[in-house]
Design an enzyme around this catalytic site. Sequence first.
Site, PDB file in Angstrom:
ATOM      1  CB  CYS A  26      34.500  51.003  22.197  1.00 38.92           C
ATOM      2  SG  CYS A  26      34.956  50.387  23.836  1.00 38.92           S
ATOM      3  CG  HIS A 564      52.045  35.368  44.675  1.00 41.22           C
ATOM      4  ND1 HIS A 564      51.183  34.312  44.488  1.00 41.22           N
ATOM      5  CD2 HIS A 564      51.295  36.493  44.553  1.00 41.22           C
ATOM      6  CE1 HIS A 564      49.965  34.783  44.249  1.00 41.22           C
ATOM      7  NE2 HIS A 564      50.000  36.095  44.290  1.00 41.22           N
TER       8      HIS A 564
END
Length: 642
Positions: A26, A564
């Site tokens: 879209c 991390h």
Amino acid sequence: MKYEQLAKDIIENVGGKENIRKVVHCITRLRFHLKDEGKANTDVLKEMDGVVTVMKSGGQYQVVIGNHVPDVYKAVLAVAGLQAQAPVEEDGPKEKKSLLNGFIDIVSSIFMPVLGVLAAAGMIKGFNALFIALGWLEEASGTYQILNAVGDALFHFFPIFLGYTAMTKFGGNKFIGMAIGAALVYPSLSTLTAGDPLYTLFTGTMFESPIHITFLGIPVILMSYASSVIPIILATYFAAKIERGFKKITPDVVKLFVVPFATLLVIVPVTFIVIGPIATWAGQILGQVTVGAYNLSPILAGALLGGLWQVFVIFGLHWGIVPIAINNLMTLGADPILAMIFAPSFAQIGAVLAVWMKTKQQKLKALSIPAFISGIFGVTEPAIYGVTLPLKKPFIMSCIAAAVAGAIIGITNTQGYLLGGLGIFAIPSFIHPTEGLTLGFWGAIIAMVVAFILGFVLTYLFGMGKGKKTEEVEKTVVATTANHKNAVTKVNNEVIGSPFNGQVIPLANIKDAAFASGALGAGVAIVPSEGKLFSPVSGTVTALFPTKHAIGIVADNGAEMLIHIGLDTVQLEGKHFTAHIAQGDRVEKGQLLIEFDIEQIKAAGFDVTTPVIVTNHERYTLVPTAEKQIKSGLNLLELKAK
């Protein structure tokens, strides 16, 4: 292929091309229909450069890209080899959808392909009406007539366009759908209503109908199907089923023309006799119910729909409302829904402007500028997903501003008279076709201004600096600036110590595409055997996430480190992590920084494999250790400055 790599990463993280049933787009989103959404790496996609966020709605897996989505879409088709193929056939059980999701999927699939040209045609009609209202054109002029034909033709012949898109959705022959739509608006049928009727059906009721013609002796209720919506959708739904039935019993040698012949011969008369009248009456009742509910309290209706519209957009629920507005336009000639949803985009950009002015975070500033520009023209996804929603309070402030503006729309009884453009291009939609610039038109202008100003003021005063996400972003930036305003500009050779005891594995082998690809930095990964993280260098803590699962350190010699702990462990929200330092602290190599409970993290279903990366790796030549097992403090990486 500017977006080729992005397309490859997206395809990989939606489960590969074999997991894609079909993909459409879209204004801002790639809309995937996936065989198994469980195979998609949503968290990886959300963190990917070039992706704003990921949404799941209406049976679709939506990857929000932004204004350049058409180019990314082309790259996805090319990379996946789908550019000249029909949607990939399902090879497993069909996904189960709720009634609401199924409805939204049908509606969005039918209206989305034609929405852009529908809005364009509406804009032409709107500007034509504006030129008349300002006295720039006369209705009798050739210029007006040609512009009116350009703008009005699509609306008049709307059933033909919907016949194509609806038949595509229902899996039938698209041109059969167009033929049904063309029959509904065939000009000669409208002339048959002249003169006295043969007789009248349903006399004395709201369904009273004069009969002018019959089909094989069966009375036909002639109605105007120009600009109609519901009749053609229902007709194509049944036509697709009838077509499949004829395909099963028709020999292949004559199937090409016999199936369309038989399908049209059945569905078109049935549509005129049964489907069309019932669908038309249903559309009229729906329109009256909508207007009736609005008339009970226009102010409340405007405040509720205006305030909640952006929430509906997030969850894809707006597709359940848009067809009602279109139906009202086609059956009643005016619609209040389009007016009530006009202001939210301006409330959104007011909030974005306030964020841009107040934030110290440069990436957020950079996101805010294109989001603001897009919002002016009614495309708010970049603003919502990139700026206001992650910060939470600015989004809430914009909803409040939109609710106030919606109430103003209700007070002035503003109506939309055509489906025009978005944002500022929607303004001509509120010009009355005969009365010109009425109070309703000026109400829309006032609501637009109020939404923008109120969105800005509320966000500037109350929407920044309070939310958790805002504090996290601002604190990181302020701390980094304070501690590193005289940051090292030249890097020197560095030896990175291991922050853990554990097993060393190549970064490319971990199950996280963002880290494995090297997009976030270069380095190695460690599977820790003990829940203790020691500083790999001497330097300063530049970032410590509130969840304590990740830490950033700038070494004295200039290396920028990111560690991390585990994969997707941000979802633990700090559980099982204990930090012994704070952001901005000075740390020494080998100092204990964070403790974490490995067994509890694993029991919660998370992988403890930990990337240890150098984010400014382009300034070094990295030489990783050859050891497979390592102790904390031993040499993990050698960095040779270029």
